[in-house]
Design an enzyme around this catalytic site. Structure first.
Site, short mmCIF file in Angstrom:
data_model
loop_
_atom_site.label_atom_id
_atom_site.label_comp_id
_atom_site.label_asym_id
_atom_site.label_seq_id
_atom_site.Cartn_x
_atom_site.Cartn_y
_atom_site.Cartn_z
N LYS A 167 -30.19 -91.28 112.13
CA LYS A 167 -29.47 -90.06 112.51
C LYS A 167 -28.32 -90.38 113.46
CE LYS A 167 -28.81 -85.56 113.00
NZ LYS A 167 -28.16 -85.32 114.28
N ASN A 222 -32.12 -85.44 119.51
CA ASN A 222 -31.23 -86.58 119.29
C ASN A 222 -31.45 -87.67 120.34
OD1 ASN A 222 -29.83 -85.88 116.92
ND2 ASN A 222 -28.48 -84.50 118.07
N GLY A 265 -34.61 -75.23 117.33
CA GLY A 265 -36.05 -75.09 117.45
C GLY A 265 -36.55 -73.75 116.94
N HIS A 284 -25.55 -91.56 111.34
CA HIS A 284 -25.07 -90.36 110.64
C HIS A 284 -24.07 -89.61 111.52
CE1 HIS A 284 -25.47 -85.94 110.34
NE2 HIS A 284 -25.63 -86.09 109.04
N ARG A 341 -31.16 -73.13 119.45
CA ARG A 341 -30.50 -72.88 118.16
C ARG A 341 -31.28 -73.47 116.99
NH1 ARG A 341 -25.71 -74.18 121.22
NH2 ARG A 341 -25.91 -76.32 120.51
N ARG A 389 -39.01 -72.27 128.27
CA ARG A 389 -38.87 -71.76 129.63
C ARG A 389 -38.30 -70.35 129.63
NH1 ARG A 389 -36.33 -77.03 132.83
NH2 ARG A 389 -38.19 -78.35 132.71
N GLU A 430 -20.10 -88.89 111.17
CA GLU A 430 -19.62 -87.51 111.30
C GLU A 430 -18.38 -87.46 112.21
OE1 GLU A 430 -21.42 -84.25 114.08
OE2 GLU A 430 -22.64 -84.37 112.26
N TYR A 431 -18.42 -88.20 113.32
CA TYR A 431 -17.26 -88.25 114.22
C TYR A 431 -16.02 -88.71 113.44
CZ TYR A 431 -19.94 -87.91 118.65
OH TYR A 431 -20.72 -87.50 119.70
#
Length: 326
Positions: free
Chosen positions: A189, A95, A12, A192, A10, A31, A196-197
């Site tokens: 990140k 991540n 990359g 971050h 999604r 792959r 967000e949670y």
């Protein structure tokens, strides 16, 4: 610049597209052969494997790994370590846990290979909106890669400039920063995502309370309100203190289906929330809201509320995350 992208999912794939739109070149590998073919049709060069990718890159070679954190990323970086030459650059844009970055950077430095960690936010909207990036690694390498980051970043856009902001580095206003040495990008990140949670949980609980105001079993009749949740989400987008992109995604989901029937409310977590709480404990920093929001996701896998359906809707909205069926 020419960059090798490993992992065409999604994010990359869209990173490659945005780079090519900005005049950069990409050699791509995945792959899934169909993912390669799709991007080759849009102008990228294919690689049959990582050695082939290395042969098609200029010196110093730039490898960008955009894969899920864990074994697949670890194995790919180890393979690249055996292919790369001194001066080459390996970027992990997923991540990964920041302590893994510290270990990798040290091991690669012994081979004179530079390692850069890029905390990348933007999800499935990044191609259109640009990516917010928090970058760790040697400052000279960051400067060398600046044209890549500048192309991917959202730029100033229409956001009002922050009053009183000193111009230490104008790149923060354009959507990317050099956070510090290796590991710092993924650490920023990680926090971050922990925040967000908490934000998502606040919206989920708030809308659960709004929906529950029409509960005939608990409330007397004169205290019940049959509230229009999609109208409330929309009006809050217009000038309210809680307006945000997460609220935008909430409004979009409710406009499509106010009952969120396509979602079960089984809310996954990708690890960063737990790592943020771990960091808080190591630093002895209270993180009450973030901890509660993580535990709420654990609980959602046992029983589901409307608010948890909304959490799933938001995760699908910004990242295309699909609920994992139990």
């Amino acid at each position: 610049m020419r960059i090798g992208m490993i992992g065409l999912g999604r994010m990359g794939g869209n990173i490659v597209r945005r780079l090519m739109q900005k005049g950069h070149e990409a050699v791509v590998y995945d792959r899934d052969q169909s993912a390669i073919e799709k991007l080759v049709g849009e102008g990228a060069a294919p690689a049959s494997d990582l050695k082939d990718m290395k042969a098609k890159l200029a010196k110093p070679a730039i490898f960008w790994v955009m894969l899920p954190a864990g074994k697949i990323t670890e194995g790919t970086i180890q393979e690249l370590a055996g292919i790369a030459e001194p001066g080459d650059i390996i970027i992990d844009g997923g991540n990964s846990f920041y302590k893994d970055d510290l270990r990798r950077a040290k091991a690669l430095a012994a081979k004179q290979i530079d390692y850069v960690d890029v905390g990348t936010s933007g999800g499935v909207w990044g191609l259109e909106r640009g990516y917010c990036m928090m970058i760790g690694g040697p400052k000279p390498v960051f400067e060398h890669l600046d044209p890549i980051f500048d192309a991917l970043a959202p730029g100033l856009g229409t956001i009002e400039r922050t009053p009183g902001l000193t111009q230490e580095d104008a790149r923060a206003e354009r959507g990317y920063i050099h956070a510090g040495p290796a590991g710092s990008g993924h650490f920023v990140k990680m926090v971050h995502n922990g925040i967000e949670y908490g934000l998502m949980q606040a919206f989920a609980e708030g809308f659960d309370i709004l929906k529950g105001k029409n509960n005939s079993e608990r409330l007397p009749e004169d205290e019940r309100f049959d509230l229009n949740l999609k109208q409330i989400a929309e009006v809050w987008r217009r000038g309210s203190v809680v307006s945000s992109w997460l609220l935008d995604l909430t409004a979009i989901a409710l406009a499509k289906d106010a009952k969120l029937a396509v979602f079960e409310g089984d809310v996954a977590d990708s690890g960063e929330g737990q790592w943020t709480i771990d960091a808080a404990m190591e630093e002895a920093v209270p993180a009450n809201v973030l901890t509660a929001s993580l535990f709420a996701r654990y609980r959602s896998r046992v029983d589901h509320t409307f608010g948890e359906k909304l959490l799933s809707a938001m995760r699908f909205g910004f990242g295309g995350h699909v609920e994992q069926k139990q």
